[in-house]
Design a protein around this motif. Structure first.
Motif, PDB file in Angstrom:
ATOM      1  N   ALA A  44      37.765   0.468 -45.945  1.00 49.66           N
ATOM      2  CA  ALA A  44      38.917  -0.008 -46.338  1.00 49.66           C
ATOM      3  C   ALA A  44      40.121   1.372 -46.852  1.00 49.66           C
ATOM      4  N   GLU A  45      39.883   2.092 -46.505  1.00 50.52           N
ATOM      5  CA  GLU A  45      41.379   3.229 -46.727  1.00 50.52           C
ATOM      6  C   GLU A  45      41.442   2.913 -45.169  1.00 50.52           C
ATOM      7  N   GLY A  46      40.699   3.702 -44.375  1.00 50.34           N
ATOM      8  CA  GLY A  46      40.866   3.896 -42.567  1.00 50.34           C
ATOM      9  C   GLY A  46      40.960   5.013 -42.421  1.00 50.34           C
ATOM     10  N   SER A  83      26.895   7.284 -47.447  1.00 46.78           N
ATOM     11  CA  SER A  83      26.195   5.914 -46.896  1.00 46.78           C
ATOM     12  C   SER A  83      25.118   5.619 -47.294  1.00 46.78           C
ATOM     13  N   ALA A  84      24.278   4.622 -47.207  1.00 42.89           N
ATOM     14  CA  ALA A  84      23.166   4.238 -46.915  1.00 42.89           C
ATOM     15  C   ALA A  84      22.341   3.853 -45.253  1.00 42.89           C
ATOM     16  N   ARG A  85      23.800   2.970 -44.600  1.00 43.49           N
ATOM     17  CA  ARG A  85      23.227   2.773 -43.548  1.00 43.49           C
ATOM     18  C   ARG A  85      24.096   3.636 -42.509  1.00 43.49           C
ATOM     19  N   GLY A  86      24.982   4.318 -42.092  1.00 42.71           N
ATOM     20  CA  GLY A  86      25.136   5.471 -41.982  1.00 42.71           C
ATOM     21  C   GLY A  86      26.613   4.736 -41.159  1.00 42.71           C
ATOM     22  N   GLU A  87      26.887   3.186 -41.250  1.00 38.58           N
ATOM     23  CA  GLU A  87      28.268   2.968 -40.993  1.00 38.58           C
ATOM     24  C   GLU A  87      29.789   3.800 -41.199  1.00 38.58           C
ATOM     25  N   PRO A 153      33.657   0.271 -56.491  1.00 37.15           N
ATOM     26  CA  PRO A 153      33.293  -0.035 -57.722  1.00 37.15           C
ATOM     27  C   PRO A 153      31.960  -0.736 -57.749  1.00 37.15           C
ATOM     28  N   ARG A 154      31.233   0.258 -56.382  1.00 36.42           N
ATOM     29  CA  ARG A 154      29.532  -0.054 -56.108  1.00 36.42           C
ATOM     30  C   ARG A 154      29.221   1.350 -56.633  1.00 36.42           C
ATOM     31  N   LEU A 155      29.875   1.666 -56.134  1.00 38.44           N
ATOM     32  CA  LEU A 155      29.712   3.494 -56.457  1.00 38.44           C
ATOM     33  C   LEU A 155      30.021   4.160 -58.066  1.00 38.44           C
ATOM     34  N   GLY A 157      30.071   2.112 -60.440  1.00 40.64           N
ATOM     35  CA  GLY A 157      29.310   1.185 -61.129  1.00 40.64           C
ATOM     36  C   GLY A 157      28.212   1.934 -61.221  1.00 40.64           C
ATOM     37  N   GLN A 158      27.343   2.277 -60.395  1.00 37.01           N
ATOM     38  CA  GLN A 158      25.739   3.260 -60.164  1.00 37.01           C
ATOM     39  C   GLN A 158      26.667   4.530 -61.134  1.00 37.01           C
ATOM     40  N   LEU A 159      27.273   5.374 -60.780  1.00 38.15           N
ATOM     41  CA  LEU A 159      27.569   6.163 -61.579  1.00 38.15           C
ATOM     42  C   LEU A 159      27.771   6.645 -63.561  1.00 38.15           C
TER      43      LEU A 159
HETATM   44  N1  LIG Z   1      42.019   0.773 -56.966  1.00 39.11           N
HETATM   45  C1  LIG Z   1      42.013   1.235 -56.209  1.00 39.11           C
HETATM   46  O1  LIG Z   1      41.434   2.262 -56.548  1.00 39.11           O
HETATM   47  C2  LIG Z   1      40.055   1.495 -55.424  1.00 39.11           C
HETATM   48  C3  LIG Z   1      38.676   2.799 -55.628  1.00 39.11           C
HETATM   49  C4  LIG Z   1      38.336   2.825 -54.378  1.00 39.11           C
HETATM   50  C5  LIG Z   1      38.564   1.586 -53.533  1.00 39.11           C
HETATM   51  N2  LIG Z   1      38.462   0.586 -53.624  1.00 39.11           N
HETATM   52  C6  LIG Z   1      38.167  -0.965 -53.314  1.00 39.11           C
HETATM   53  O2  LIG Z   1      37.133  -1.482 -52.612  1.00 39.11           O
HETATM   54  C7  LIG Z   1      36.460  -1.826 -52.061  1.00 39.11           C
HETATM   55  C8  LIG Z   1      35.529  -1.582 -51.230  1.00 39.11           C
HETATM   56  O3  LIG Z   1      34.156  -1.423 -52.355  1.00 39.11           O
HETATM   57  P1  LIG Z   1      33.180  -0.756 -52.518  1.00 39.11           P
HETATM   58  O4  LIG Z   1      32.059  -1.439 -53.289  1.00 39.11           O
HETATM   59  O5  LIG Z   1      32.378  -1.533 -51.044  1.00 39.11           O
HETATM   60  O6  LIG Z   1      33.507   0.267 -52.209  1.00 39.11           O
HETATM   61  P2  LIG Z   1      32.100   1.604 -52.795  1.00 39.11           P
HETATM   62  O7  LIG Z   1      31.548   1.792 -53.815  1.00 39.11           O
HETATM   63  O8  LIG Z   1      33.082   3.112 -52.420  1.00 39.11           O
HETATM   64  O9  LIG Z   1      30.958   2.034 -50.950  1.00 39.11           O
HETATM   65  C9  LIG Z   1      29.597   0.961 -51.494  1.00 39.11           C
HETATM   66  C10 LIG Z   1      29.546   1.338 -49.747  1.00 39.11           C
HETATM   67  O10 LIG Z   1      29.204   2.964 -50.131  1.00 39.11           O
HETATM   68  C11 LIG Z   1      27.760   3.092 -49.890  1.00 39.11           C
HETATM   69  N3  LIG Z   1      27.190   3.706 -51.013  1.00 39.11           N
HETATM   70  C12 LIG Z   1      27.193   3.277 -52.360  1.00 39.11           C
HETATM   71  N4  LIG Z   1      26.422   3.551 -53.343  1.00 39.11           N
HETATM   72  C13 LIG Z   1      25.258   3.710 -52.830  1.00 39.11           C
HETATM   73  C14 LIG Z   1      24.459   4.820 -52.983  1.00 39.11           C
HETATM   74  N5  LIG Z   1      23.971   4.868 -54.078  1.00 39.11           N
HETATM   75  N6  LIG Z   1      23.173   5.001 -51.740  1.00 39.11           N
HETATM   76  C15 LIG Z   1      23.943   5.012 -50.596  1.00 39.11           C
HETATM   77  N7  LIG Z   1      24.891   4.328 -49.900  1.00 39.11           N
HETATM   78  C16 LIG Z   1      25.617   4.026 -51.542  1.00 39.11           C
HETATM   79  C17 LIG Z   1      27.188   2.155 -49.198  1.00 39.11           C
HETATM   80  O11 LIG Z   1      27.474   2.783 -47.796  1.00 39.11           O
HETATM   81  P3  LIG Z   1      27.103   1.915 -46.067  1.00 39.11           P
HETATM   82  O12 LIG Z   1      27.445   0.638 -46.342  1.00 39.11           O
HETATM   83  O13 LIG Z   1      27.569   2.577 -45.333  1.00 39.11           O
HETATM   84  O14 LIG Z   1      25.464   2.087 -46.687  1.00 39.11           O
HETATM   85  C18 LIG Z   1      27.801   1.239 -49.830  1.00 39.11           C
HETATM   86  O15 LIG Z   1      27.977  -0.061 -48.810  1.00 39.11           O
HETATM   87  C19 LIG Z   1      37.453  -1.463 -51.141  1.00 39.11           C
HETATM   88  O16 LIG Z   1      38.316  -2.724 -50.828  1.00 39.11           O
HETATM   89  C20 LIG Z   1      38.283  -0.350 -51.585  1.00 39.11           C
HETATM   90  O17 LIG Z   1      39.639  -0.512 -51.359  1.00 39.11           O
HETATM   91  C21 LIG Z   1      39.619   0.513 -55.026  1.00 39.11           C
END
Ligand SMILES: NC(=O)c1ccc[n+]([C@@H]2O[C@H](COP(=O)([O-])OP(=O)(O)OC[C@H]3O[C@@H](n4cnc5c(N)ncnc54)[C@H](OP(=O)(O)O)[C@@H]3O)[C@@H](O)[C@H]2O)c1
Length: 222
Positions: A44-46, A83-87, A153-155, A157-159
């Motif tokens: 997302a950050e680019g 990253s799980a998928r390595g994308e 938010p996904r990472l 949440g797990q933490l």
């Molecule tokens: N406002 C803010 O301060 C802020 C801060 C950060 C992010 N954001 C926004 O949040 C959005 C992205 O959300 P997101 O929840 O997708 O971000 P994220 O938690 O950074 O990324 C999720 C991805 O991280 C990997 N991942 C996370 N936990 C994993 C685990 N336990 N094992 C293996 N891989 C794991 C996976 O990558 P793979 O898909 O590669 O497997 C998963 O698809 C974006 O729009 C971003 O701009 C906002």
């Protein structure tokens, strides 16, 4: 709050690139041994983004450097990407600069073949997902004591679910952002604590203009 925002960094949309907010982010990075982010945040950050103190607040680059010297932390905090998928796109500056990428057994070979030599790729799990406790244990064993996570938010949440988050720095911006569909994320996505939410304690409040800077603590994790 995190907001999906097309190609623009979502934190920037909400904060309006607020100077004090960027300073706080720089300061937190300057104190960190490692900055831990999910691959979704990197995507997302680019391509241009870096997770260094001076990238987010360049004006204080010298002060951040001096602070890190005082803290006996050499160079920049280590960027750790999960990253799980390595994308991950190898052309991204953060990967060119050198990051530690933690991934699964399925993705490790492909990532190693693609990513620049400055970045290190490690398989941490045989499963589809990495247990975040393993990530924190690995970083701890390698001497990374103060770990800053910038989500997403996904990472995050797990933490939080693993009870290993001891502090939260939250900026409240005077902005109301609308969103259609189901793409609006909060601070946490993908886990639900139901009737047992994680109760923190507010330890400081600072104000700069109309922005509030809140610091919370979780005693159980400390
Ligand atoms: N406002 C803010 O301060 C802020 C801060 C950060 C992010 N954001 C926004 O949040 C959005 C992205 O959300 P997101 O929840 O997708 O971000 P994220 O938690 O950074 O990324 C999720 C991805 O991280 C990997 N991942 C996370 N936990 C994993 C685990 N336990 N094992 C293996 N891989 C794991 C996976 O990558 P793979 O898909 O590669 O497997 C998963 O698809 C974006 O729009 C971003 O701009 C906002």
């Amino acid at each position: 709050m995190a907001l999906e925002g097309g190609t623009a960094p979502s934190g920037g949309i909400i904060s309006g690139r607020n100077e004090a907010d960027r300073f706080v982010m720089g300061l937190l990075r300057a104190f960190a041994d490692a900055v831990l982010v999910g691959a979704g945040t990197v995507r997302a950050e680019g391509a241009r983004a870096l997770w260094t103190p001076e990238y987010v607040f360049p004006v204080a680059a010298d002060s951040f450097r001096a602070l890190r010297q005082t803290l006996e932390r050499d160079g920049a905090p280590r960027l750790v990407i999960v990253s799980a998928r390595g994308e991950l796109d190898p052309s991204y500056r953060a990967l060119q600069a050198g990051a530690l990428v933690l991934t699964t057994a399925n993705a490790v070979a492909r990532l190693r073949a693609r990513l620049p030599s400055g970045s290190e790729v490690r398989a941490v799990s045989d499963a589809d997902q990495i247990d975040v406790k393993e990530i924190l244990d690995l970083l701890g064993a390698e001497g990374y004591r103060r770990i800053l996570t910038e989500g997403g938010p996904r990472l995050f949440g797990q933490l939080v679910a693993s009870d290993r988050v001891d502090e939260l720095f939250l900026t409240v911006s005077p902005v109301l952002a609308g969103q259609t569909g189901d793409r609006s994320f909060g601070l946490i996505h993908g886990v639900d604590f139901g009737r047992a939410p994680k109760q923190g304690r507010l330890v400081s409040v600072r104000r700069h203009g109309s922005h509030l800077f809140l610091r919370y603590r979780w005693e159980a994790a400390a």
